[in-house]
Design an enzyme around this catalytic site. Structure first.
Site, short mmCIF file in Angstrom:
data_model
loop_
_atom_site.label_atom_id
_atom_site.label_comp_id
_atom_site.label_asym_id
_atom_site.label_seq_id
_atom_site.Cartn_x
_atom_site.Cartn_y
_atom_site.Cartn_z
N ASP A 119 0.92 -1.23 -0.17
CA ASP A 119 -0.03 -0.01 0.03
C ASP A 119 0.93 1.22 -0.09
O ASP A 119 1.41 1.49 1.08
CB ASP A 119 -0.77 0.04 1.44
CG ASP A 119 -1.71 1.04 1.31
OD1 ASP A 119 -1.81 1.93 0.39
OD2 ASP A 119 -2.65 1.12 2.45
N ILE A 120 0.74 1.95 -0.95
CA ILE A 120 1.60 3.32 -1.18
C ILE A 120 1.27 4.31 -0.07
O ILE A 120 2.26 4.93 0.33
CB ILE A 120 1.25 3.96 -2.46
CG1 ILE A 120 2.61 4.89 -2.95
CG2 ILE A 120 0.14 4.61 -2.48
CD1 ILE A 120 2.52 5.33 -4.18
N ASN B 133 -7.43 11.85 -11.16
CA ASN B 133 -8.24 12.40 -12.30
C ASN B 133 -8.27 13.66 -12.39
O ASN B 133 -7.79 14.43 -11.48
CB ASN B 133 -9.71 11.89 -12.35
CG ASN B 133 -10.50 12.10 -11.09
OD1 ASN B 133 -10.56 13.49 -10.84
ND2 ASN B 133 -10.92 11.29 -10.33
N GLY C 176 -9.99 3.58 -6.33
CA GLY C 176 -8.36 3.06 -6.60
C GLY C 176 -7.41 3.72 -5.35
O GLY C 176 -7.76 3.83 -4.39
N VAL C 177 -6.40 3.91 -5.95
CA VAL C 177 -5.21 4.24 -5.02
C VAL C 177 -5.42 5.91 -4.69
O VAL C 177 -4.90 6.33 -3.57
CB VAL C 177 -3.88 4.41 -6.01
CG1 VAL C 177 -3.87 5.13 -7.01
CG2 VAL C 177 -2.59 4.56 -5.02
N ASP C 178 -6.09 6.58 -5.68
CA ASP C 178 -6.80 8.01 -5.38
C ASP C 178 -7.63 7.94 -4.07
O ASP C 178 -7.45 8.90 -3.10
CB ASP C 178 -7.68 8.40 -6.61
CG ASP C 178 -7.63 9.96 -6.33
OD1 ASP C 178 -7.13 10.66 -5.76
OD2 ASP C 178 -8.56 10.44 -7.35
N SER D 164 -2.52 4.78 -14.29
CA SER D 164 -3.45 4.26 -15.55
C SER D 164 -3.60 2.82 -15.57
O SER D 164 -4.28 2.26 -16.38
CB SER D 164 -2.87 4.77 -16.86
OG SER D 164 -3.04 6.25 -17.02
N GLY E 122 -5.20 0.73 -13.70
CA GLY E 122 -6.32 0.21 -13.00
C GLY E 122 -7.62 0.63 -13.82
O GLY E 122 -7.72 -0.06 -14.85
N TYR F 12 -8.30 3.15 -15.61
CA TYR F 12 -7.98 3.70 -16.82
C TYR F 12 -7.33 2.68 -17.88
O TYR F 12 -7.38 3.15 -19.15
CB TYR F 12 -6.86 4.93 -16.78
CG TYR F 12 -7.65 6.11 -16.16
CD1 TYR F 12 -8.93 6.09 -15.79
CD2 TYR F 12 -6.91 7.38 -15.92
CE1 TYR F 12 -9.36 7.38 -15.34
CE2 TYR F 12 -7.45 8.42 -15.49
CZ TYR F 12 -8.83 8.30 -15.25
OH TYR F 12 -9.36 9.60 -14.62
N1 AR6 Z 1 -1.26 1.43 -3.15
C1 AR6 Z 1 -0.55 1.08 -4.49
N2 AR6 Z 1 -1.33 0.84 -5.64
C2 AR6 Z 1 -2.81 0.90 -5.47
C3 AR6 Z 1 -3.35 1.10 -4.17
C4 AR6 Z 1 -2.75 1.33 -3.28
N3 AR6 Z 1 -3.19 1.49 -1.87
N4 AR6 Z 1 -4.75 0.94 -4.44
C5 AR6 Z 1 -4.83 0.55 -5.96
N5 AR6 Z 1 -3.46 0.55 -6.47
P1 AR6 Z 1 -6.06 3.01 -10.20
P2 AR6 Z 1 -5.85 4.59 -12.71
C6 AR6 Z 1 -2.86 0.19 -7.84
O1 AR6 Z 1 -7.47 2.52 -10.93
O2 AR6 Z 1 -5.78 3.58 -13.55
C7 AR6 Z 1 -9.53 6.67 -9.42
O3 AR6 Z 1 -10.72 6.51 -9.48
C8 AR6 Z 1 -4.01 -0.62 -8.77
O4 AR6 Z 1 -3.93 -1.92 -8.37
O5 AR6 Z 1 -6.07 3.54 -8.84
O6 AR6 Z 1 -4.84 5.59 -12.84
C9 AR6 Z 1 -8.85 7.88 -9.95
O7 AR6 Z 1 -9.69 8.96 -9.35
C10 AR6 Z 1 -3.40 -0.21 -10.10
O8 AR6 Z 1 -2.26 -0.90 -10.38
O9 AR6 Z 1 -5.62 4.26 -11.27
C11 AR6 Z 1 -9.17 8.18 -11.42
O10 AR6 Z 1 -10.61 8.47 -11.82
C12 AR6 Z 1 -2.78 1.38 -10.10
O11 AR6 Z 1 -2.84 1.47 -8.56
C13 AR6 Z 1 -8.95 6.66 -11.94
O12 AR6 Z 1 -9.09 5.96 -11.02
C14 AR6 Z 1 -3.81 2.42 -10.55
O13 AR6 Z 1 -5.16 1.88 -10.57
C15 AR6 Z 1 -7.31 6.68 -12.42
O14 AR6 Z 1 -6.93 5.27 -12.80
#
Ligand code: AR6
Length: 167
Positions: free
Chosen positions: A9-10, A23, A31-33, A116, A118, A120
């Site tokens: 977890d970052i 976003n 997601g991570v956001d 991007s 997840g 995206y």
């Molecule tokens: N720590 C590290 N990596 C993580 C964590 C965490 N706690 N949680 C998820 N990941 P995503 P995107 C990974 O969908 O594709 C959001 O709703 C996850 O497994 O978070 O850039 C934003 O608000 C994946 O490998 O980001 C935007 O609307 C990676 O982080 C949209 O999603 C990215 O997944 C951005 O989409």
């Protein structure tokens, strides 16, 4: 060269800056956001609301609030639409923008999620190659920077490892 792949977890990392896969609104999401906003607390959203959003391929910096990290660099990666919408160049620009901000703020250790990869839907292999290529390029000039590639999924850490071993 200092690139390290780590799993987990970052939001828990004790580094100078973590990168958020945000976003364009910069007002949070899933997601991570979502994880970063929950862990940093409501002051983060308050600061983000003053920033006026962010273009795809760009990044903006805030404080880390309740995180151990001093800064959060909010990067907006491209949505993958099949590859003909400049997605690869936008992802490259996104990593570059984060690294430039890190330099401006004297960041010594920075942690990236797989931007991007997840919601995206960017193809993982391509995204990992772009990340490593841009980071390696930057490290040629910023030799003291330490970069962590943080993986939440095994597939991503395997892909990063393979690419780093190959090069
Ligand atoms: N720590 C590290 N990596 C993580 C964590 C965490 N706690 N949680 C998820 N990941 P995503 P995107 C990974 O969908 O594709 C959001 O709703 C996850 O497994 O978070 O850039 C934003 O608000 C994946 O490998 O980001 C935007 O609307 C990676 O982080 C949209 O999603 C990215 O997944 C951005 O989409």
């Amino acid at each position: 060269m200092s690139i390290e792949i780590i799993n987990g977890d970052i939001t828990a990392l004790e580094v100078d800056a973590i990168v958020n896969a945000a976003n364009r609104s910069l007002c949070g999401g899933g997601g991570v956001d979502g994880a970063i906003h929950r862990a940093a607390g409501p002051e983060l959203l308050a600061e983000c609301r003053t920033l006026g959003g962010c273009d795809t391929g760009a990044a903006k910096i805030t404080q880390g609030y309740q995180l151990a990290a001093k800064y959060i660099i909010h990067a907006v990666g491209p949505v993958w639409y099949g590859g003909n919408k400049n997605e690869e160049e936008l992802l490259r620009a996104c990593y570059r923008a984060c690294l430039e901000l890190a330099k401006d703020y004297q960041v010594e250790t920075i942690a990236f999620p797989a931007i991007s990869c997840g919601s995206y839907r960017f193809p993982i292999e391509k995204a990992c190659e772009i990340a490593i290529e841009v980071i390696k390029d930057h490290l040629l000039e910023e030799r003291n920077l330490k970069v962590l590639l943080v993986c939440f999924e095994d597939k991503i850490s395997r892909t990063y490892s393979r690419i780093l071993d190959k090069k």
